[in-house]
Design an enzyme around this catalytic site. Structure first.
Site, mmCIF file in Angstrom:
data_model
loop_
_atom_site.group_PDB
_atom_site.id
_atom_site.type_symbol
_atom_site.label_atom_id
_atom_site.label_comp_id
_atom_site.label_asym_id
_atom_site.label_seq_id
_atom_site.Cartn_x
_atom_site.Cartn_y
_atom_site.Cartn_z
ATOM 1 N N THR A 247 0.834 -1.208 0.000
ATOM 2 C CA THR A 247 0.000 0.000 0.000
ATOM 3 C C THR A 247 0.866 1.255 0.000
ATOM 4 O O THR A 247 0.632 2.189 -0.770
ATOM 5 C CB THR A 247 -0.939 -0.015 1.236
ATOM 6 N N ASN B 26 -5.762 -9.347 -7.984
ATOM 7 C CA ASN B 26 -5.726 -10.167 -6.765
ATOM 8 C C ASN B 26 -6.936 -11.088 -6.636
ATOM 9 O O ASN B 26 -6.850 -12.143 -6.023
ATOM 10 C CB ASN B 26 -5.613 -9.282 -5.517
ATOM 11 N N GLY C 298 6.037 -7.962 0.684
ATOM 12 C CA GLY C 298 6.669 -9.138 1.273
ATOM 13 C C GLY C 298 5.726 -10.280 1.596
ATOM 14 O O GLY C 298 6.009 -11.441 1.322
ATOM 15 N N HIS C 299 4.547 -9.931 2.178
ATOM 16 C CA HIS C 299 3.723 -11.024 2.731
ATOM 17 C C HIS C 299 2.988 -11.832 1.665
ATOM 18 O O HIS C 299 2.299 -12.796 2.007
ATOM 19 C CB HIS C 299 2.787 -10.516 3.825
ATOM 20 N N CYS D 129 -17.185 -8.443 3.902
ATOM 21 C CA CYS D 129 -18.091 -7.992 4.942
ATOM 22 C C CYS D 129 -17.601 -6.633 5.440
ATOM 23 O O CYS D 129 -16.688 -6.541 6.237
ATOM 24 C CB CYS D 129 -18.095 -9.001 6.075
#
Ligand code: PLP
Length: 392
Positions: free
Chosen positions: A72, A150, A199-200, A324
């Site tokens: 981000t 994504n 990274g994640h 949600c």
């Protein structure tokens, strides 16, 4: 069998090799890389080694990599830097299917007076580059288009986009958070100006990312303060996570072609079997141009959230096309932009795989999913009328 984790586009497990490499920097080696003493200063070299590894994954030069706190931040930085570099231009182009890290930042710019164009996609989730060509004008400062989506895994035609933008003085940024480490990316062949990675998504920890900035691209830092990252991103470095990102990049580069084969075979088996076993099912997104690890499948006449809850009881983790948000079920902006019918959007499930998934896990999902769909459809008034349940 422990939990079957098929939500790797949300986040990934830290690779054991990565964890091992980063651990000393969370305990004994806690120095500040900017310190004059060796205890801290020696970490500077480790950061530079990590930079070289990240650069190598996308065939960049090490000095073109800036470490950030996440995807981000890299996205925000790239777009802000671009508009600040070209202050007279007030037009930004992006797509309707970007991640909120780009979409909401563009909305923020719109509130500040920028004109933002959101390009449409077709029912396969693909971009028509002719539309991009029509939208460009003298006022366009930056085009920010993701490398791969994504939610659907659809890969965008970055090469064609670059052809269109060539020699027009418009900066091009690509959010490659979902693409890096999953498909080959070579910034020498694909001369984007800026590229985001995180990274994640590649088996490094959360809270570390990088921004590639092509040598010679005008750049304005977004986080201002100390001299870190050669003044391009202030803040004491997240040493352990940067080292982890370096190691994760090295692992991704080393096994990329085998992983592509392995993951696409697993994904295709899952997808083909579900298409065969469950009636009223469709795959969302262009099946010929997709990330190897992702499938987004709509099961008509059932709620995605209900499927997820049932999957959860079997310890299977996936995600749905509706998030949600503040108590209301917000259907996926990506699937809506693709014109996926309302009933199919609500019944959509994303399975996203990683190198740690096994055939046995996929077999289990194939076994369980038709039962769940059948059961939920029997509860649904639409489902009862419309569908023929698969044989037990
Ligand atoms: N861009 C895309 C395409 C993503 O999928 C994500 C995360 O899901 C991000 C950006 C944001 O990355 P991060 O979570 O590192 O901020």
């Amino acid at each position: 069998m422990s939990a079957i984790y098929l939500d790797n586009n949300a986040t990934t497990r830290i690779a054991p090799e990565v964890l091992e490499e980063m651990m000393p920097y969370l305990s004994d080696m806690y120095g500040n890389p900017s310190s004059m003493h060796t205890f801290g200063g020696q970490l500077h070299r480790r950061i530079e080694e990590a930079r070289a590894k990240v650069a190598s994954l996308i065939n960049a030069e090490p000095e073109e990599i800036i470490f950030t706190s996440c995807g981000t931040e890299s996205d925000n930085t790239a777009i802000m830097s671009a508009v600040e570099s070209l202050p007279r231009k007030k037009h930004v182009i992006t797509t309707r299917v970007e991640h909120p890290a780009v979409l909401n930042f563009c909305q923020h710019l719109a509130r500040k007076g920028y004109r933002v164009t959101y390009l449409p996609v077709n029912n396969q989730g693909q971009l028509d580059t002719n539309v991009l060509l029509k939208e460009i004008d003298e006022d366009t400062a930056v085009v920010s288009i993701m490398f791969a989506n994504n939610e659907t895994g659809v890969i965008f035609p970055v090469k064609e986009i670059l052809e269109i933008l060539k020699e027009r003085g418009i900066l091009f940024h690509t959010d490659a958070v979902q693409a890096v480490g999953k498909i080959p990316i070579d910034v020498k062949n694909l001369p984007v100006d800026m590229l985001t990675l995180s990274g994640h998504k590649i088996h490094a920890p959360k809270g570390v990312g990088a921004l590639y900035v092509r040598k010679g691209t005008r750049f304005n830092p977004y986080i201002i303060g100390g001299h870190q990252e050669k003044g391009r991103r202030a803040g004491t470095e997240n040493v352990a996570s940067i080292i982890a990102l370096g190691r994760a990049s090295e692992l991704a580069a080393r096994n990329l072609s085998e992983e592509i084969k392995y993951l696409s075979a697993l994904r295709d088996r899952l997808e083909d079997t579900l298409l065969k076993c469950c009636p009223d099912v469709r795959v969302n997104g262009d099946r010929n141009s997709r990330l190897p690890n992702t499938t987004n499948i709509s099961f008509e006449y059932v709620e995605g959230e209900a499927i997820l809850l049932r999957l959860n009881e079997y310890e299977i983790c996936a995600s749905s096309g509706s998030a949600c948000t503040s108590g209301s079920l917000e259907p996926s902006h990506v699937l809506r932009a693709m014109g996926v019918p309302y009933t199919a959007v609500h019944g959509s499930i994303r399975f996203s795989l990683s190198r740690y998934n096994t055939e046995a896990e996929i077999d289990r999902v194939i076994e369980v999913m038709p039962l769940i769909i059948r059961e939920l459809r029997l509860l649904s008034p639409y489902g009862r009328e419309k569908i023929v349940c698969p044989p037990e």
